[in-house]
Motif scaffolding. Sequence first.
Motif, short mmCIF file in Angstrom:
data_model
loop_
_atom_site.label_atom_id
_atom_site.label_comp_id
_atom_site.label_asym_id
_atom_site.label_seq_id
_atom_site.Cartn_x
_atom_site.Cartn_y
_atom_site.Cartn_z
N GLY A 156 -11.73 1.49 11.42
CA GLY A 156 -10.94 2.01 12.53
C GLY A 156 -10.43 3.42 12.27
O GLY A 156 -10.42 3.90 11.13
N GLY A 157 -10.01 4.04 13.41
CA GLY A 157 -9.62 5.45 13.41
C GLY A 157 -8.69 5.90 12.31
O GLY A 157 -8.98 6.86 11.59
N PRO A 158 -7.54 5.18 12.12
CA PRO A 158 -6.58 5.68 11.12
C PRO A 158 -7.15 5.77 9.70
O PRO A 158 -6.66 6.56 8.88
N ALA A 159 -8.19 4.97 9.38
CA ALA A 159 -8.74 4.99 8.01
C ALA A 159 -9.81 6.07 7.85
O ALA A 159 -10.17 6.41 6.71
N LYS A 160 -10.30 6.61 8.95
CA LYS A 160 -11.41 7.59 8.88
C LYS A 160 -11.12 8.81 8.00
O LYS A 160 -11.97 9.23 7.21
N PRO A 161 -9.88 9.40 8.13
CA PRO A 161 -9.62 10.60 7.30
C PRO A 161 -9.75 10.34 5.81
O PRO A 161 -9.98 11.27 5.03
N LEU A 162 -9.64 9.08 5.40
CA LEU A 162 -9.74 8.77 3.97
C LEU A 162 -11.13 9.10 3.42
O LEU A 162 -11.28 9.43 2.25
N ILE A 163 -12.13 9.02 4.29
CA ILE A 163 -13.51 9.27 3.83
C ILE A 163 -13.64 10.71 3.31
O ILE A 163 -14.12 10.94 2.20
N GLY A 164 -13.14 11.63 4.09
CA GLY A 164 -13.19 13.05 3.69
C GLY A 164 -12.30 13.31 2.47
O GLY A 164 -12.67 14.08 1.57
N LEU A 179 -6.49 16.07 -11.00
CA LEU A 179 -6.31 16.20 -9.55
C LEU A 179 -5.10 17.07 -9.25
O LEU A 179 -4.01 16.83 -9.79
N PRO A 180 -5.24 18.07 -8.37
CA PRO A 180 -4.08 18.87 -7.99
C PRO A 180 -3.07 18.02 -7.20
O PRO A 180 -3.47 17.09 -6.47
N GLU A 181 -1.81 18.36 -7.35
CA GLU A 181 -0.73 17.63 -6.68
C GLU A 181 -0.94 17.55 -5.17
O GLU A 181 -0.69 16.52 -4.54
N GLN A 182 -1.46 18.63 -4.61
CA GLN A 182 -1.64 18.69 -3.15
C GLN A 182 -2.66 17.64 -2.67
O GLN A 182 -2.48 17.01 -1.62
N ILE A 183 -3.71 17.44 -3.44
CA ILE A 183 -4.72 16.44 -3.08
C ILE A 183 -4.13 15.03 -3.16
O ILE A 183 -4.36 14.18 -2.29
N ILE A 184 -3.32 14.79 -4.19
CA ILE A 184 -2.68 13.48 -4.35
C ILE A 184 -1.73 13.20 -3.18
O ILE A 184 -1.74 12.13 -2.57
N ARG A 185 -0.93 14.22 -2.85
CA ARG A 185 0.04 14.06 -1.74
C ARG A 185 -0.68 13.82 -0.42
O ARG A 185 -0.31 12.97 0.37
N ASN A 186 -1.73 14.60 -0.19
CA ASN A 186 -2.48 14.51 1.06
C ASN A 186 -3.13 13.12 1.20
O ASN A 186 -3.14 12.53 2.28
N PHE A 187 -3.64 12.60 0.09
CA PHE A 187 -4.29 11.28 0.13
C PHE A 187 -3.27 10.18 0.49
O PHE A 187 -3.60 9.23 1.20
N GLY A 188 -2.06 10.32 0.00
CA GLY A 188 -1.05 9.27 0.19
C GLY A 188 -0.33 9.31 1.51
O GLY A 188 0.58 8.51 1.75
N LYS A 189 -0.72 10.22 2.40
CA LYS A 189 -0.03 10.31 3.70
C LYS A 189 -0.20 9.01 4.50
O LYS A 189 -1.29 8.41 4.46
N PRO A 190 0.84 8.57 5.23
CA PRO A 190 0.73 7.31 5.98
C PRO A 190 -0.43 7.32 6.97
O PRO A 190 -0.71 8.35 7.60
N LEU A 191 -1.11 6.18 7.09
CA LEU A 191 -2.23 6.08 8.02
C LEU A 191 -1.75 5.99 9.46
O LEU A 191 -2.51 6.24 10.40
#
Lengths: 226, 193
Positions: A156-164, A179-191
């Motif tokens: 479903g839509g909310p999980a799609k950004p995780l692929i990239g 891993l840079p901090e920014q990548i870690i933070r961006n990955f953990g954003k609420p779906l």
Amino acid sequence: MKNQKILLLVGSPKKGKSSSYSLGRIILDKLEERGTGTGTLYIHECIQSEEKMSDAIREIDSADTLLFAFPLYVDHLPAPVIRLLEEMACRNKEEKTRKEQRMMAIINCGFPETRQNRPASDIMKQFAIQMNITWLGSLELGMGGFIGGRPLDKAGGPAKPLIGKLAAIVPYLENGDALPEQIIRNFGKPLMPRWLYTTVGNFSWKRMTRKNRVDPYARPYHYRPD
Amino acid sequence: MNTVILNGTGKDSRPDVLNRSGNLFARELEKKGWAVTHIKLSEKTIAPCCGRFKCWIQTPGECVIKDDQLEVIQHIIKSGMIIYLTPVTFGGYSSQLKKTLDRILPVLLPFFIKVSGEIHHPQRYPNKRRIIALGTQREPNDQTERIFHNLVRRNALNMNIQDIMTEVIPDSIDDRELEKKISDMLHPLEVAR
């Protein structure tokens, strides 16, 4: 980087049908497209006997990078994952030389807050330090219940950004860069918004118990009230 | 009141420290009139959680895996205090202790509630509980000690427990020191009762 091997270690009892596998699979697909060697181990299978444990540790020892993926259980790693780490540490003491290795973790929890994964991430990092394995960092995710073991492109839509977001970490894995901090933070954003996740979650639990004709509030065992 | 001691002596730990601690906790608590059950988890057959939430949606409050965890969970439910004993394992619990904690989901309800600004699950049973966690480690390590204290605090939050106490002691602690440490840890109980 065709001469290296990156091993995915799945720490969910649901093995290939788990969200942990779905998250790790995206990375393996990208690595394989680029010609990097990969492998997958299901930790719940590895701990079933001494023989399977020895086979698993041989495979782990042959890898250049270990990519752990597991769900958060009671603020921590699932017991079989701890069991594997204990065995690795125990055997490590007996070995004089150890191949240079790197390690990363993907941790997902069913609560909406990504930060609830923090103790598990800290524990993985400590394991890496004690084993003298280079720690590359961990990707942490809340709202893991939304994925529900589905492949990410079908979740479903909310999980799609995780692929990239997962594809973006492939170069770090291959090059052995933290891993840079920014990548870690961006990955953990609420779906999705927290109120939506909890409302849908509560509704789903009620619907499933109603379908099974059971009382979700049942107290089957004797207890002594205060 | 009942207490259950969950002794998570691991493969790579000096078992005598945790076993001695368990026996001392039991002795001191029994003197105060508590009923104590000391469970050595390495002697119990407890399979890993299958992660399918059947204890919430199919047989609410009951795990579908029938093994020694049934005995452990019944003790947890009727206890006012749970004592964790574990070698500090990379900052966390040993796999022996964790195998039982992974299977405590039946004591919680599936629904989401807000606790201290975060989402958690409510308790299935209304008992108030306290947690005492005693970890042991070979060498002093501030990092792993910090992780251990934080982990216990987060566990307590998850189980809606406000009353917690954690300590990390060296494996090499002698009998007299250990006795004092445990007596100090139990001292607040006298005030509370």
